[in-house]
Design a protein around this motif. Sequence first.
Motif, PDB file in Angstrom:
ATOM      1  N   SER A 270     -21.297   6.127 -13.585  1.00 14.31           N
ATOM      2  CA  SER A 270     -21.955   5.808 -12.325  1.00 14.31           C
ATOM      3  C   SER A 270     -22.926   6.920 -11.970  1.00 14.31           C
ATOM      4  O   SER A 270     -22.809   8.047 -12.433  1.00 14.31           O
ATOM      5  CB  SER A 270     -20.935   5.650 -11.191  1.00 14.31           C
ATOM      6  OG  SER A 270     -21.570   5.114 -10.046  1.00 14.31           O
TER       7      SER A 270
ATOM      8  N   THR B 256     -13.394  12.973 -11.341  1.00 20.83           N
ATOM      9  CA  THR B 256     -13.469  12.062 -12.490  1.00 20.83           C
ATOM     10  C   THR B 256     -12.185  12.139 -13.319  1.00 20.83           C
ATOM     11  O   THR B 256     -11.640  11.110 -13.734  1.00 20.83           O
ATOM     12  CB  THR B 256     -14.707  12.377 -13.352  1.00 20.83           C
ATOM     13  OG1 THR B 256     -15.879  12.247 -12.526  1.00 20.83           O
ATOM     14  CG2 THR B 256     -14.817  11.445 -14.538  1.00 20.83           C
TER      15      THR B 256
ATOM     16  N   ARG C  22      -9.397  10.391 -11.367  1.00 25.64           N
ATOM     17  CA  ARG C  22      -9.542   8.937 -11.435  1.00 25.64           C
ATOM     18  C   ARG C  22      -9.149   8.423 -12.825  1.00 25.64           C
ATOM     19  O   ARG C  22      -8.594   7.334 -12.950  1.00 25.64           O
ATOM     20  CB  ARG C  22     -10.966   8.530 -11.061  1.00 25.64           C
ATOM     21  CG  ARG C  22     -11.264   8.839  -9.590  1.00 25.64           C
ATOM     22  CD  ARG C  22     -12.664   8.471  -9.205  1.00 25.64           C
ATOM     23  NE  ARG C  22     -12.776   7.011  -9.154  1.00 25.64           N
ATOM     24  CZ  ARG C  22     -13.936   6.366  -9.228  1.00 25.64           C
ATOM     25  NH1 ARG C  22     -15.066   7.021  -9.381  1.00 25.64           N
ATOM     26  NH2 ARG C  22     -13.953   5.060  -9.168  1.00 25.64           N
ATOM     27  N   TYR C  23      -9.442   9.183 -13.860  1.00 22.84           N
ATOM     28  CA  TYR C  23      -9.017   8.835 -15.215  1.00 22.84           C
ATOM     29  C   TYR C  23      -7.493   8.808 -15.294  1.00 22.84           C
ATOM     30  O   TYR C  23      -6.918   7.873 -15.844  1.00 22.84           O
ATOM     31  CB  TYR C  23      -9.598   9.857 -16.208  1.00 22.84           C
ATOM     32  CG  TYR C  23      -9.152   9.640 -17.632  1.00 22.84           C
ATOM     33  CD1 TYR C  23      -9.856   8.781 -18.466  1.00 22.84           C
ATOM     34  CD2 TYR C  23      -8.037  10.291 -18.147  1.00 22.84           C
ATOM     35  CE1 TYR C  23      -9.461   8.572 -19.791  1.00 22.84           C
ATOM     36  CE2 TYR C  23      -7.633  10.097 -19.467  1.00 22.84           C
ATOM     37  CZ  TYR C  23      -8.347   9.228 -20.273  1.00 22.84           C
ATOM     38  OH  TYR C  23      -7.938   9.028 -21.565  1.00 22.84           O
TER      39      TYR C  23
ATOM     40  N   ASP D 268     -21.743   6.576  -4.745  1.00 28.76           N
ATOM     41  CA  ASP D 268     -21.297   6.203  -6.082  1.00 28.76           C
ATOM     42  C   ASP D 268     -21.777   4.778  -6.304  1.00 28.76           C
ATOM     43  O   ASP D 268     -21.261   3.836  -5.713  1.00 28.76           O
ATOM     44  CB  ASP D 268     -19.766   6.311  -6.142  1.00 28.76           C
ATOM     45  CG  ASP D 268     -19.166   5.805  -7.437  1.00 28.76           C
ATOM     46  OD1 ASP D 268     -19.917   5.343  -8.323  1.00 28.76           O
ATOM     47  OD2 ASP D 268     -17.937   5.865  -7.568  1.00 28.76           O
TER      48      ASP D 268
ATOM     49  N   GLN E  41     -17.046   2.930 -10.535  1.00 28.31           N
ATOM     50  CA  GLN E  41     -16.273   3.039 -11.771  1.00 28.31           C
ATOM     51  C   GLN E  41     -16.313   4.478 -12.273  1.00 28.31           C
ATOM     52  O   GLN E  41     -17.394   5.058 -12.401  1.00 28.31           O
ATOM     53  CB  GLN E  41     -16.838   2.105 -12.836  1.00 28.31           C
ATOM     54  CG  GLN E  41     -16.764   0.652 -12.422  1.00 28.31           C
ATOM     55  CD  GLN E  41     -17.403  -0.249 -13.462  1.00 28.31           C
ATOM     56  OE1 GLN E  41     -17.668   0.155 -14.580  1.00 28.31           O
ATOM     57  NE2 GLN E  41     -17.651  -1.489 -13.073  1.00 28.31           N
ATOM     58  N   TYR E  42     -15.155   5.028 -12.576  1.00 30.08           N
ATOM     59  CA  TYR E  42     -15.110   6.422 -13.007  1.00 30.08           C
ATOM     60  C   TYR E  42     -15.732   6.618 -14.392  1.00 30.08           C
ATOM     61  O   TYR E  42     -16.147   7.710 -14.753  1.00 30.08           O
ATOM     62  CB  TYR E  42     -13.665   6.959 -13.008  1.00 30.08           C
ATOM     63  CG  TYR E  42     -12.836   6.498 -14.173  1.00 30.08           C
ATOM     64  CD1 TYR E  42     -12.774   7.245 -15.345  1.00 30.08           C
ATOM     65  CD2 TYR E  42     -12.126   5.302 -14.122  1.00 30.08           C
ATOM     66  CE1 TYR E  42     -12.031   6.804 -16.438  1.00 30.08           C
ATOM     67  CE2 TYR E  42     -11.385   4.868 -15.206  1.00 30.08           C
ATOM     68  CZ  TYR E  42     -11.335   5.622 -16.352  1.00 30.08           C
ATOM     69  OH  TYR E  42     -10.610   5.188 -17.417  1.00 30.08           O
ATOM     70  N   THR E  43     -15.844   5.550 -15.182  1.00 32.35           N
ATOM     71  CA  THR E  43     -16.349   5.657 -16.547  1.00 32.35           C
ATOM     72  C   THR E  43     -17.866   5.732 -16.626  1.00 32.35           C
ATOM     73  O   THR E  43     -18.415   6.001 -17.692  1.00 32.35           O
ATOM     74  CB  THR E  43     -15.891   4.459 -17.389  1.00 32.35           C
ATOM     75  OG1 THR E  43     -16.303   3.253 -16.730  1.00 32.35           O
ATOM     76  CG2 THR E  43     -14.385   4.465 -17.572  1.00 32.35           C
TER      77      THR E  43
ATOM     78  N   TRP F 219      -9.311   9.450  -2.315  1.00 25.88           N
ATOM     79  CA  TRP F 219      -8.989  10.791  -2.806  1.00 25.88           C
ATOM     80  C   TRP F 219      -9.458  11.816  -1.787  1.00 25.88           C
ATOM     81  O   TRP F 219     -10.523  11.666  -1.197  1.00 25.88           O
ATOM     82  CB  TRP F 219      -9.700  11.070  -4.140  1.00 25.88           C
ATOM     83  CG  TRP F 219      -9.223  10.231  -5.273  1.00 25.88           C
ATOM     84  CD1 TRP F 219      -9.769   9.051  -5.708  1.00 25.88           C
ATOM     85  CD2 TRP F 219      -8.095  10.482  -6.101  1.00 25.88           C
ATOM     86  NE1 TRP F 219      -9.041   8.565  -6.757  1.00 25.88           N
ATOM     87  CE2 TRP F 219      -8.013   9.439  -7.032  1.00 25.88           C
ATOM     88  CE3 TRP F 219      -7.156  11.508  -6.156  1.00 25.88           C
ATOM     89  CZ2 TRP F 219      -7.027   9.364  -8.002  1.00 25.88           C
ATOM     90  CZ3 TRP F 219      -6.174  11.445  -7.127  1.00 25.88           C
ATOM     91  CH2 TRP F 219      -6.115  10.379  -8.047  1.00 25.88           C
TER      92      TRP F 219
ATOM     93  N   TYR G  29     -13.316  11.085  -1.261  1.00 29.84           N
ATOM     94  CA  TYR G  29     -13.929   9.968  -1.957  1.00 29.84           C
ATOM     95  C   TYR G  29     -13.344   8.686  -1.394  1.00 29.84           C
ATOM     96  O   TYR G  29     -12.131   8.554  -1.255  1.00 29.84           O
ATOM     97  CB  TYR G  29     -13.644  10.067  -3.462  1.00 29.84           C
ATOM     98  CG  TYR G  29     -14.193   8.908  -4.244  1.00 29.84           C
ATOM     99  CD1 TYR G  29     -15.558   8.811  -4.505  1.00 29.84           C
ATOM    100  CD2 TYR G  29     -13.366   7.910  -4.717  1.00 29.84           C
ATOM    101  CE1 TYR G  29     -16.071   7.751  -5.220  1.00 29.84           C
ATOM    102  CE2 TYR G  29     -13.861   6.844  -5.436  1.00 29.84           C
ATOM    103  CZ  TYR G  29     -15.224   6.768  -5.684  1.00 29.84           C
ATOM    104  OH  TYR G  29     -15.731   5.705  -6.384  1.00 29.84           O
TER     105      TYR G  29
END
Length: 193
Positions: free
Chosen positions: A20, A183, A186-187, A12, A16-18, A135, A148
């Motif tokens: 990558s 994702t 993470r959000y 990754d 950042q989940y937003t 995770w 993760y």
Amino acid sequence: MINKTLPYYLEDRTGQYTGSDFDEVYDRLFLRVARPPPSQESHFAEPTLMVYNTGRRSSSQRHSRPPQRDPAVVLEFGPNGALGTVSFVESGVSMPMGQYLRKTSMFAGSLSRKFAAANGEEYRWIHRAVKGHEWSCVDSRDYVVAHYSLKPPEKPAYNTSGNMLTIYEPFTHLALEILTTLTIMRYLAANKY
């Protein structure tokens, strides 16, 4: 010759989940999580993320050029950090995220959720339940199928981000679903949903 029995080790790039790139270290898979390209942003009312199978390794200019392919998955989130809709583009399947990624029980927190994958099996994400994993994704027998990890801030990184999504060999065909559900998880964690 590539050994296909190895787990997928997806670096990754940003953590950042937003947004990558997830580049497999042995060049077997290249995924990207990104916001919609500027030309499509007006089509979405709420925050949206797209998951792409890019087919090639990211580069240092990855943010300056849009992905060359259509997204494999579209994640449209609801207002104020709420869940929205997940759409699998190729199959044409769309459903509410809360239906796709369900709480493990009525009283479970939102950071323990399960999903039924395309192979018909059920998998569950858990947060910080396994030492060293941010995770973990487990199957119905509680075997870890993916995990993760973020690089600890005190550890140096040499030519790598140190953030890694590992998907074990029998489950590599679920890589897109695993990244999609990760994702969303993470959000949820970021929005304290």
